[in-house]
Design an enzyme around this catalytic site. Structure first.
Site, PDB file in Angstrom:
ATOM      1  N   ASP A  46       5.376 -28.126 -13.109  1.00  5.20           N
ATOM      2  CA  ASP A  46       6.565 -28.127 -12.258  1.00  5.20           C
ATOM      3  C   ASP A  46       6.668 -29.408 -11.438  1.00  5.20           C
ATOM      4  OD1 ASP A  46       4.352 -27.515 -10.668  1.00  5.20           O
ATOM      5  OD2 ASP A  46       5.012 -25.495 -10.188  1.00  5.20           O
ATOM      6  N   ASN A  66       2.384 -15.043  -3.275  1.00  4.45           N
ATOM      7  CA  ASN A  66       3.356 -13.991  -3.629  1.00  4.45           C
ATOM      8  C   ASN A  66       3.339 -13.691  -5.133  1.00  4.45           C
ATOM      9  OD1 ASN A  66       4.569 -16.244  -4.723  1.00  4.45           O
ATOM     10  ND2 ASN A  66       6.490 -16.057  -3.600  1.00  4.45           N
ATOM     11  N   HIS A  88       3.616 -16.069  -7.579  1.00  6.74           N
ATOM     12  CA  HIS A  88       4.333 -17.005  -8.456  1.00  6.74           C
ATOM     13  C   HIS A  88       3.361 -17.814  -9.307  1.00  6.74           C
ATOM     14  CE1 HIS A  88       4.440 -20.270  -5.092  1.00  6.74           C
ATOM     15  NE2 HIS A  88       3.661 -20.738  -6.035  1.00  6.74           N
ATOM     16  N   GLU A 123       9.292 -17.610  -9.056  1.00  2.00           N
ATOM     17  CA  GLU A 123       9.139 -16.766  -7.872  1.00  2.00           C
ATOM     18  C   GLU A 123       9.451 -15.304  -8.208  1.00  2.00           C
ATOM     19  OE1 GLU A 123       7.805 -17.993  -5.331  1.00  2.00           O
ATOM     20  OE2 GLU A 123       8.720 -19.859  -4.626  1.00  2.00           O
TER      21      GLU A 123
HETATM   22  C1  GLP Z   1       2.561 -24.181  -5.672  1.00  2.00           C
HETATM   23  C2  GLP Z   1       2.769 -24.540  -7.163  1.00  2.00           C
HETATM   24  C3  GLP Z   1       2.004 -23.615  -8.069  1.00  2.00           C
HETATM   25  C4  GLP Z   1       0.623 -23.377  -7.476  1.00  2.00           C
HETATM   26  C5  GLP Z   1       0.759 -22.550  -6.227  1.00  2.00           C
HETATM   27  C6  GLP Z   1      -0.545 -22.276  -5.487  1.00  2.00           C
HETATM   28  O1  GLP Z   1       3.735 -23.967  -4.992  1.00  2.00           O
HETATM   29  N1  GLP Z   1       4.133 -24.616  -7.590  1.00  2.00           N
HETATM   30  O2  GLP Z   1       1.951 -24.158  -9.383  1.00  2.00           O
HETATM   31  O3  GLP Z   1      -0.190 -22.688  -8.385  1.00  2.00           O
HETATM   32  O4  GLP Z   1       1.772 -23.038  -5.379  1.00  2.00           O
HETATM   33  O5  GLP Z   1      -0.922 -23.319  -4.683  1.00  2.00           O
HETATM   34  P1  GLP Z   1      -2.332 -23.401  -3.977  1.00  2.00           P
HETATM   35  O6  GLP Z   1      -3.316 -23.686  -5.061  1.00  2.00           O
HETATM   36  O7  GLP Z   1      -2.209 -24.557  -3.030  1.00  2.00           O
HETATM   37  O8  GLP Z   1      -2.587 -22.099  -3.312  1.00  2.00           O
END
Ligand code: GLP
Length: 245
Positions: A67, A136, A138, A143
């Site tokens: 992404d 959450n 995702h 989402e």
């Molecule tokens: C972000 C990304 C995800 C990622 C997630 C968790 O917003 N878009 O691809 O897996 O949130 O992030 P973190 O590893 O900082 O908890």
């Protein structure tokens, strides 16, 4: 889902790096799907160290990131592309032409997502997709909602997701773009193998819902239960609410 609980964050990073190294050893031309976020930071550090020690070769590999923020170009310091440059790409022998990213400043975001899907198909599909998870549920920027989009698409970020990305923008939530481009859940599920990584007690609830709960678009990661080759790498804290492990 094959759940593997490891001692701590460092052991998780080591195990995920080992998984990538084994994939590339078995198939040097492997196509990797890659995540950003806090969770994979140690994993990328480990991969850099393994590369420096001559234990992994990216010369024939291809990557597709999950992404990117809509409105940010790849050279913006808060872009996911910049994150990947800092944590991996600048340090390893991955050919530039085989690094693929959704372009956050494409003039036509929908066409850009179609281009990305076609590029994944042309590369032969993703062999190993590594995923983090939002608190959450995702994955990528898919989402929770009443429905999910299969293919890569422009996505609106949940307020909590913008808050958790604020660190990239010096803590300013308002500076986090409200939209992004993301692989869809179909794009992710078409990968031949998937590794989901989560660490810390903050992810324990969503990991329980993902692994032991119903398959529901309200927890996008739960759709991974539908895939036949998913490994979930957890530290003890992220696994602490699981009943069956
Ligand atoms: C972000 C990304 C995800 C990622 C997630 C968790 O917003 N878009 O691809 O897996 O949130 O992030 P973190 O590893 O900082 O908890």
């Amino acid at each position: 889902m094959n759940v593997r609980i490891l001692k701590d964050e460092k052991a998780v990073a080591r195990a995920v790096a080992a998984r990538v190294i084994a994939t590339l050893a078995a198939k040097p031309t492997a196509v990797l799907g890659l995540p950003t976020g806090r969770t994979p930071v140690q994993f990328y550090a480990r991969l850099r160290a393994e590369y420096a020690a001559g234990r992994v070769d990216f010369a024939q590999a291809t990557t597709f990131n999950l992404d990117e923020f809509l409105g940010l170009s790849g050279d913006h310091p808060a872009s996911y592309r910049a994150f990947m440059e800092t944590h991996l790409f600048e340090h390893v022998n991955l050919p530039r032409r085989r690094i693929h990213f959704l372009n956050g400043v494409a003039s036509d975001p929908v066409a850009e997502c179609a281009r990305y899907e076609a590029a994944i198909r042309r590369a032969g599909g993703i062999d190993l997709q590594i995923l983090g998870i939002g608190s959450n549920g995702h994955i990528g920027f898919n989402e929770p909602g009443p429905g999910l989009i299969g293919d890569s698409h422009p996505a609106r970020l949940a307020p909590g997701t913008r808050r958790s990305n604020a660190d990239l923008f010096d803590g300013r939530v308002q500076a986090v773009p409200p939209n992004a481009l993301s692989m869809g859940v179909g794009t992710i599920l078409r990968s031949r193998a998937i590794v989901l990584v989560a660490t810390g007690v903050g992810k324990a609830g969503v990991i329980k819902a993902t692994v032991e709960g119903l398959v529901t678009t309200r927890v996008p990661a739960s759709l991974l239960q539908l895939h036949g080759d998913v490994e979930v790498f957890l530290d003890g804290a992220a696994a602490s609410k699981l009943l069956r492990h």
